[in-house]
Write an enzyme that holds these catalytic residues in place. Structure first.
Site, mmCIF file in Angstrom:
data_model
loop_
_atom_site.group_PDB
_atom_site.id
_atom_site.type_symbol
_atom_site.label_atom_id
_atom_site.label_comp_id
_atom_site.label_asym_id
_atom_site.label_seq_id
_atom_site.Cartn_x
_atom_site.Cartn_y
_atom_site.Cartn_z
ATOM 1 C CG ASN A 198 -1.928 -1.036 1.240
ATOM 2 O OD1 ASN A 198 -2.545 -1.286 0.201
ATOM 3 N ND2 ASN A 198 -2.124 -1.690 2.366
ATOM 4 C CE LYS A 213 1.565 1.181 12.338
ATOM 5 N NZ LYS A 213 0.930 1.699 11.143
ATOM 6 C CB VAL A 258 3.185 8.625 14.988
ATOM 7 C CG1 VAL A 258 2.009 9.061 15.861
ATOM 8 C CG2 VAL A 258 4.093 7.676 15.761
ATOM 9 N N GLY A 290 -11.909 -1.795 3.379
ATOM 10 C CA GLY A 290 -10.450 -1.907 3.335
ATOM 11 C C GLY A 290 -9.750 -1.131 4.437
ATOM 12 C CG ASP A 345 -1.795 1.031 14.568
ATOM 13 O OD1 ASP A 345 -0.854 0.796 13.785
ATOM 14 O OD2 ASP A 345 -2.411 2.118 14.585
ATOM 15 C CE LYS A 361 -0.378 4.364 13.949
ATOM 16 N NZ LYS A 361 -1.749 4.375 13.423
HETATM 17 P P1 NDP Z 1 1.721 -3.982 2.902
HETATM 18 O O1 NDP Z 1 1.493 -5.280 3.573
HETATM 19 O O2 NDP Z 1 0.716 -3.456 1.959
HETATM 20 O O3 NDP Z 1 3.126 -4.060 2.099
HETATM 21 C C1 NDP Z 1 4.244 -4.725 2.590
HETATM 22 C C2 NDP Z 1 5.252 -4.868 1.461
HETATM 23 O O4 NDP Z 1 6.430 -5.478 1.968
HETATM 24 C C3 NDP Z 1 4.756 -5.745 0.306
HETATM 25 O O5 NDP Z 1 5.147 -5.212 -0.930
HETATM 26 C C4 NDP Z 1 5.490 -7.080 0.553
HETATM 27 O O6 NDP Z 1 5.774 -7.796 -0.638
HETATM 28 C C5 NDP Z 1 6.777 -6.575 1.131
HETATM 29 N N1 NDP Z 1 7.455 -7.588 1.934
HETATM 30 C C6 NDP Z 1 6.956 -8.307 2.970
HETATM 31 N N2 NDP Z 1 7.904 -9.114 3.462
HETATM 32 C C7 NDP Z 1 8.999 -8.909 2.726
HETATM 33 C C8 NDP Z 1 10.321 -9.468 2.735
HETATM 34 N N3 NDP Z 1 10.677 -10.392 3.616
HETATM 35 N N4 NDP Z 1 11.213 -9.019 1.820
HETATM 36 C C9 NDP Z 1 10.859 -8.077 0.914
HETATM 37 N N5 NDP Z 1 9.630 -7.516 0.854
HETATM 38 C C10 NDP Z 1 8.726 -7.937 1.753
HETATM 39 O O7 NDP Z 1 2.042 -2.924 4.068
HETATM 40 P P2 NDP Z 1 1.762 -1.360 4.044
HETATM 41 O O8 NDP Z 1 2.320 -0.782 2.810
HETATM 42 O O9 NDP Z 1 0.351 -1.092 4.395
HETATM 43 O O10 NDP Z 1 2.602 -0.881 5.321
HETATM 44 C C11 NDP Z 1 3.996 -0.759 5.234
HETATM 45 C C12 NDP Z 1 4.526 -0.066 6.496
HETATM 46 O O11 NDP Z 1 3.944 1.222 6.578
HETATM 47 C C13 NDP Z 1 4.180 -0.763 7.802
HETATM 48 O O12 NDP Z 1 5.234 -0.602 8.709
HETATM 49 C C14 NDP Z 1 2.962 -0.014 8.289
HETATM 50 O O13 NDP Z 1 2.803 -0.065 9.689
HETATM 51 C C15 NDP Z 1 3.318 1.392 7.844
HETATM 52 N N6 NDP Z 1 2.179 2.280 7.701
HETATM 53 C C16 NDP Z 1 1.146 1.904 6.910
HETATM 54 C C17 NDP Z 1 0.067 2.734 6.741
HETATM 55 C C18 NDP Z 1 -1.069 2.347 5.869
HETATM 56 O O14 NDP Z 1 -2.044 3.114 5.805
HETATM 57 N N7 NDP Z 1 -1.023 1.236 5.175
HETATM 58 C C19 NDP Z 1 0.016 4.031 7.434
HETATM 59 C C20 NDP Z 1 1.186 4.351 8.206
HETATM 60 C C21 NDP Z 1 2.216 3.483 8.335
HETATM 61 P P3 NDP Z 1 4.595 -8.404 -1.558
HETATM 62 O O15 NDP Z 1 3.969 -7.205 -2.218
HETATM 63 O O16 NDP Z 1 5.311 -9.291 -2.520
HETATM 64 O O17 NDP Z 1 3.685 -9.116 -0.625
HETATM 65 N N1 HSE Z 2 -4.085 0.454 10.778
HETATM 66 C C1 HSE Z 2 -3.648 1.803 10.995
HETATM 67 C C2 HSE Z 2 -4.867 2.697 11.283
HETATM 68 C C3 HSE Z 2 -2.883 2.277 9.774
HETATM 69 O O1 HSE Z 2 -6.006 2.239 11.154
HETATM 70 O O2 HSE Z 2 -4.679 3.839 11.673
HETATM 71 C C4 HSE Z 2 -1.979 3.419 10.050
HETATM 72 O O3 HSE Z 2 -0.992 3.131 10.962
#
Ligand code: NDP
Ligand code: HSE
Length: 436
Positions: free
Chosen positions: A16, A107, A134, A189, A203, A207
């Site tokens: 994402n 986080k 955060v 979602g 979570d 934070k």
């Molecule tokens: P996702 O699960 O959507 O994406 C994780 C990505 O990491 C995927 O592309 C996955 O690959 C890849 N991945 C997982 N394991 C491995 C590995 N061992 N080696 C290489 N690549 C790997 O997570 P998000 O993008 O939602 O979140 C990412 C970070 O951002 C997290 O720390 C989350 O807490 C933080 N965050 C997220 C927010 C949100 O709204 N989503 C908001 C704020 C922070 P593949 O695509 O092949 O599965």
């Molecule tokens: N799952 C978290 C939330 C995403 O709902 O705020 C951002 O950290």
């Protein structure tokens, strides 16, 4: 562009958040370069599964060997958006020891291993930025670490989980049950199929630990945070709160405790469902939005509001960090490091002070109010208001207290449960934001 005018970026994760970072780095390439003073170029992207279609991402950059990215000597900076503790921790430590700056949104990792990561970045003389960890897009960590570093923070209170705020908003506005609102959040979602991290407060606790550490210059981990989630909040709780002019929010609160006698200053960090008046600014933070209130000795009250989640808003914070690192590098400097000099003790939950709303099913007989009131008073808790509603032979009694300690409240609940006239203590919800 000559070689030394380019900052080469290795991206760990293209989910994402990572996919949006990659898209925006290409879409805004010229502006980012002009603002950074160097070209910002993604050189490699590590993912788990190479077979996942990734529209808009140059497939020649992809690898499923994340270690090869953090070991690549041509890469200057790593953006970690894999999430979770491992392998993210090991990859970040290796990147730092290989002289690479790191930007992360993780986080969960910071709340467990922040001290180790800050130490490693100091040792390696590399930048380590994590604004996105955060409250997503909301600039809150840099303001705490930089803009407000000359002040004394007294309290940080906020809605820092979008999923639970969406669920509680639906319960408040439509009368939905917790299960119904959770199902809706999942279908849109917001909530994951396993919603534990959000609805049980993990979570928000992670934070809260990060916020508290920065605000009070103290090492705080997720284990230091008192945590209650929203699973136990019922449609009845929401409707009683609403009828009394309140809304229920999952709040994270980090505060300096009042000094009693000669005791050392301590802080409390807690995450729990909280009733706040409908007139409170945090009450208008709806759906998946986040907001953080900061109360400082000199600056007074500040509020930060915006999108706390979502790929694009979160990528905005990451790109801000990326440009900050690029500018530091141009100047041969590093961003500010963490300060934990204050090393304050984190007080147990019993020391925290707030107001409480207690709902009880009681027998509707003479003397009930008197015996409830004397039980509450015996525990040094003072009653602000009482509301009673008859239901045949029984009644619902709703007691709102003045400020009291958590330990006094816990003793009060224990004693109330022993009273013959109290059939059941239905719920206890903390109350913040009342002026008197
Ligand atoms: P996702 O699960 O959507 O994406 C994780 C990505 O990491 C995927 O592309 C996955 O690959 C890849 N991945 C997982 N394991 C491995 C590995 N061992 N080696 C290489 N690549 C790997 O997570 P998000 O993008 O939602 O979140 C990412 C970070 O951002 C997290 O720390 C989350 O807490 C933080 N965050 C997220 C927010 C949100 O709204 N989503 C908001 C704020 C922070 P593949 O695509 O092949 O599965
Ligand atoms: N799952 C978290 C939330 C995403 O709902 O705020 C951002 O950290």
């Amino acid at each position: 562009m000559s070689n030394d005018r380019v900052l080469r970026v290795g991206l760990l994760g293209a989910g994402n958040v990572g996919a949006e970072v990659a898209r925006l780095m290409v879409a805004n390439q010229q502006d980012l370069a002009a603002r950074s003073g160097v070209g910002l170029v993604i050189t490699k992207i590590a993912v788990r599964d190479l077979n996942v279609p990734r529209p808009g991402i140059d497939s020649s950059l992809l690898t499923n060997d994340a270690d090869s990215v953090v070991s690549d000597p041509s890469i200057d900076l790593i953006i970690e958006v894999i999430g979770g503790v491992e392998p993210a921790r090991t990859l970040i430590l290796k990147a730092m020891s290989n002289g690479k700056a790191v930007v992360t949104a993780n986080k969960a990792l910071l709340a467990k291993h922040g001290a180790e990561l800050f130490h490693a970045s100091d040792l390696a003389d590399v930048d380590f930025y994590y604004e996105a960890a955060v409250a997503g897009a909301i600039p809150i960590l840099r303001p705490l670490a930089e803009s407000l570093v000359g002040d004394r923070v007294q309290r940080v209170m906020g809605i820092i989980n979008g999923t639970t705020n969406y669920i509680l908003t639906k319960m408040h506005e439509t009368g939905a049950s917790f299960d119904g609102a959770l199902a809706e959040a999942q279908s849109l979602g917001y909530a994951e199929s396993d919603p534990t991290a959000d609805v049980d407060g993990f979570d928000a606790a992670a934070k809260a630990a990060i916020l508290a550490g920065l605000a009070f210059h103290t090492q705080v981990t997720d284990a230091d945070v008192y945590r209650e989630g929203i699973r136990g909040i019922t449609a009845d709780d929401v409707s009683v709160a609403k009828a009394m002019g309140f809304v229920i929010k999952l709040l994270a609160i980090a505060e300096a405790n009042e000094l009693h006698g000669s005791k050392e200053e301590t802080i409390s960090v807690r995450v729990h469902p909280t009733m706040i008046p409908l007139t409170h600014p945090l009450a208008s933070v709806r759906e998946s939005f986040n907001a953080v209130f900061v109360k400082c000795e000199s600056a007074g009250d500040l509020m930060f509001y915006g999108r706390g989640a979502g790929g694009t808003p979160t990528a905005s914070a990451i790109l801000g960090d990326l440009v900050a690192v690029a500018r530091n590098r141009n100047e041969g400097s590093l961003g500010p490091t963490e300060t934990d000099y204050a090393d304050l003790d984190i007080a147990p939950i019993g020391v925290s002070r707030t107001r409480y709303l207690i709902r009880m099913d009681v027998a509707d007989v003479p003397g009930v109010l008197a015996s409830v009131a004397s039980t509450v008073a015996k525990n040094n808790v003072s009653i602000l208001t009482v509301r009673q509603e008859g239901r045949g032979a029984d009644a619902e009694l709703v007691v709102l207290t003045h400020v009291a300690t958590e330990s006094a409240l816990a003793n009060t609940l224990k004693d109330l449960q022993q009273l013959d006239v109290v059939k059941q203590v239905v719920s206890m919800i903390r109350v913040e934001g009342l002026m008197s």
